[in-house]
Design a protein around this motif. Sequence first.
Motif, PDB file in Angstrom:
ATOM      1  N   PRO A  34      37.435 -78.988 -26.530  1.00  0.00           N
ATOM      2  CA  PRO A  34      36.922 -78.478 -25.255  1.00  0.00           C
ATOM      3  C   PRO A  34      35.838 -77.423 -25.421  1.00  0.00           C
ATOM      4  CG  PRO A  34      39.159 -77.701 -25.638  1.00  0.00           C
ATOM      5  CD  PRO A  34      38.891 -78.773 -26.642  1.00  0.00           C
ATOM      6  N   THR A 358      34.052 -86.045 -18.810  1.00  0.00           N
ATOM      7  CA  THR A 358      34.028 -84.723 -19.432  1.00  0.00           C
ATOM      8  C   THR A 358      35.115 -83.834 -18.856  1.00  0.00           C
ATOM      9  OG1 THR A 358      31.632 -84.903 -19.789  1.00  0.00           O
ATOM     10  CG2 THR A 358      32.600 -82.704 -19.901  1.00  0.00           C
ATOM     11  N   LEU A 362      38.402 -82.500 -20.860  1.00  0.00           N
ATOM     12  CA  LEU A 362      38.594 -81.050 -20.936  1.00  0.00           C
ATOM     13  C   LEU A 362      39.980 -80.643 -20.449  1.00  0.00           C
ATOM     14  CD1 LEU A 362      35.143 -79.654 -19.724  1.00  0.00           C
ATOM     15  CD2 LEU A 362      36.181 -79.291 -21.962  1.00  0.00           C
TER      16      LEU A 362
END
Length: 417
Positions: A34, A358, A362
Amino acid sequence: MHSSAVFLIEFGAIILGLGLLGRLAARLRFSPIPLYLLAGLAFGEGGLLPLGTSEEFVAIGAEIGVVLLLLMLGLEYTASDLVSNLKTQYPAGLVDAALNALPGAALALLLGWGPIAAVVLAGITWISSSGVIAKVLGDLGRIGNRETPVILSILVLEDLSMAVYLPVVTALLAGTGFAAGSATLAVALGVAGLVLLLAVRYGRHISRFVSTDDPEKLLLVVLGLTLVVAGVAQQLQVSAAVGAFLVGIALSGEVAEGAHNLLAPLRDLFAAVFFVFFGLHTDPASIPPVLLPALALAVVTTLTKIVTGYWAARRAGISAKGRWRAGGTLVARGEFSIVIAGLAVTSGIDSDLGPLATAYVLILVVLGPLTARYTEPLALRLTGRRAGRGALEADRGTAPVGDPEAVLRDQDTVGRA
């Protein structure tokens, strides 16, 4: 000369920054993925300080990162291991695919992204992160636990399924017709089957041919062979990642161990560059609009992964504690999800898919280590309370079925497992 100096400064700053972020992640005891993605967001499109001269080199480094990730993954398994896992654990693999791919496909269709995006998002939500999970198992001291072989079997089946899934996705994203896509899939299956057959029957001979006592020559031969095979696979539209994975499977014994030790630092370097590159091509301003769908998808697929692990461990005869641990450990997504999303972003599919992937990764790459640690105690506490209420209802004559003393004996047995 000036541009060369700027490139060295820029790329050196990237590597230095990644090293510092990796140290921070190690101190905080969670995956650095992350942080690498956030670094890419900060220095990419719409970020704080967009990169200039080094972006093209970062793109090449990202491609090498994907190849090395899959090569190292292949080195972890032998062909006989894969065949054995296919024979014994394929029901768990089918349940895993059904429970975890369908939510991604359903969300893509609900958002109106179309069937190709649905296939892509299905893969993103399906595949757990082998790298993150392996690190979590080591950090928690669970390598020798009874449920760990079940976890690893599911991961192996997921990794092997990529040899079929990635060529299909590549063909779909390339916009090839049904005939061309079928030919691509047939080539992929044929190559994968041939490599597995050669690895099972002639793996020792292949490893002996590659083997050398000189670490430098071993590194050059294995890396060169991997890049050549990955390039040929890419040319055949089979996917460079699959080619690298098959090379890793074909190598075994001392060669695989030696190559793993030599290539691990390179893998870590270029894999970090890959995650940064993906972040570079995601505008931070595009994430807030897809944050709620990503969060909802993360919640749903967290539950489906827990159910998957629980069911597979139960099928293997593992106690309740081990079942919950297996489910919680499988939650993390990471490198494969980003690889799949990267293919989609490069092909120019729906612009919201990259930001959603994304945000999704994350969330789960941070949540995964937490579910691995806390799913078991939380689940046993909740189920213990429910059992306690059931016993109380039985004492009052309202419990429909079951012997409360037997329930308590079962709980005591589980508590000692």
